[in-house]
Design a protein around this motif. Structure first.
Motif: not given
Length: 383
Positions: A134-141, A247-250
């Motif tokens: 989650i941390a890596s997904l929503f911080v920097v792709k 909206d890739g992270p979502l």
């Protein structure tokens, strides 16, 4: 020769000296025929012995002589089924035992099903991995792309190591690892076309790399290498493709959440209510009830995610998405179970306590990634 040598015995039927017959108290010898007349024979006829497990003639068969000699002889064992001695019944738990008898063990009380893994370790590792993702997904792709690449390399190492250990198949790891990372990066940077080009180059590299060794086993080694290239990095590339959308992270979060919820629903419902085996020859622990739980949980989570997380999504699309995820995740899990059964192993690795190896966590994620990517493109577009 004396005339009496082959004739009737002298002295009233006794062979021997004349003065030893009646004087010695011997009775006259019985003639060859019946010793008594018919009336005496009817009264003194001996009763044959009857085996303990076979009733005598006439008992319970309606023969004409049913009443004949019924009280004369009786075998030592019981004749009828209701005469068999009964086994002592175990008294209920807590009831007093009859005097003089040892205490009979009762049925186990409060016997509960137990999971086959260390749940504490599994939960702890799962929470840690979830936080990292989650941390890596929503911080920097780009950081999450690196997470995908690392998972791909470790998964390839586990798979090729087990193939060599159990089947003596030497799938070349170096071109697979390099090509796998290239596939993930190319998919994120150049899209589906870049992923296909990287896949083709990886296959060529596997063919060439194996030529540096003797030709024996070449075909099975390169076949296993091509399978590994498609199974691990190419399927994982679809996660990178999802990440490229606005909206890739979502989208990736929805993909991960639905897969985890599907596995959790299958485990919870199957552990509590599962009685009918789904595929006993492949994975004896999976049940039809567990599959129903996976479908229900994934459909509910899919409706919520599509309604509130994905731009332009609706709840009914989430129901279809959850159904597809439950089916693909289950098939992926069964597919890896087939591989592990063929290899004769329980887990692909031991890197993750309570889970096994990386491949034991990717088994349901890998085949689900292209399914979710495709359905999201059809429902809401590429983004």
């Amino acid at each position: 020769m004396n005339d009496s040598s082959w004739g009737a015995p002298p002295n009233g039927g006794y062979w021997g000296p004349p003065d030893q017959g009646l004087a010695a108290g011997h009775a006259p010898a019985a003639p060859a025929g019946p010793a008594y007349d018919g009336q005496d024979a009817q009264q003194t006829r001996p009763m044959p012995l009857v085996p303990a497990d076979v009733p005598p003639s006439g008992y319970g068969r309606g023969d004409q002589d049913d009443t004949r000699d019924r009280g004369t002889a009786r075998p030592s064992g019981p004749l009828f089924r209701d005469e068999m001695p009964q086994e002592p019944m175990t008294p209920p738990s807590g009831a007093p035992q009859p005097p003089g008898q040892p205490e009979q063990p009762g049925p186990p009380q409060n016997q509960k099903k137990r999971a086959g893994r260390d749940l504490r370790a599994a939960i702890g590792v799962g929470v840690g991995l979830g936080a990292l993702i989650i941390a890596s997904l929503f911080v920097v792709k780009a950081v999450f792309v690196g997470v995908i690449a690392v998972a791909v390399v470790v998964g390839l190492w586990e798979l090729t190591s087990r193939l060599q250990e159990r089947k003596a198949i030497k799938a070349p790891l170096v071109p697979l690892a390099v090509g796998g990372v290239a596939m993930v990066v190319a998919g994120y940077v150049r899209g589906a076309e870049g992923a296909w080009v990287a896949m083709a180059l990886t296959a060529l590299a596997v063919l060439v790399w194996r030529m540096t060794e003797p030709p024996e086993g070449y075909l099975k080694d390169v076949t296993a290498g091509l399978f590994a290239a498609f199974y691990v990095p190419f399927l994982a590339t679809f996660v990178a493709l999802m990440l490229t959308a606005d909206d890739g992270p979502l989208r990736v979060f929805t993909f991960l959440l639905l897969t985890v919820v599907s596995d959790t629903g299958a485990y919870a419902v199957g552990w509590r209510f599962g009685t009918h085996k789904l595929a006993p020859r492949i994975s004896p622990g999976k049940t039809r009830e567990g599959l129903a739980g996976a479908v229900a949980f994934a459909m509910a989570a899919g409706a919520l995610c599509m309604e509130f997380a994905i731009d332009g999504g609706t709840w009914w699309q989430g129901l279809l998405l959850g159904l597809a995820v439950a089916v693909s995740a289950t098939l992926g899990d069964l597919g890896e179970s087939m591989i592990k059964r063929d290899l004769g192993i329980k887990d692909m690795g031991t890197l993750l306590p309570g889970h096994g190896g990386i491949m034991d966590r990717l088994d349901s994620l890998l085949p689900t990634a292209p399914v979710v990517w495709l359905l999201l493109v059809l429902f809401v577009g590429a983004g």
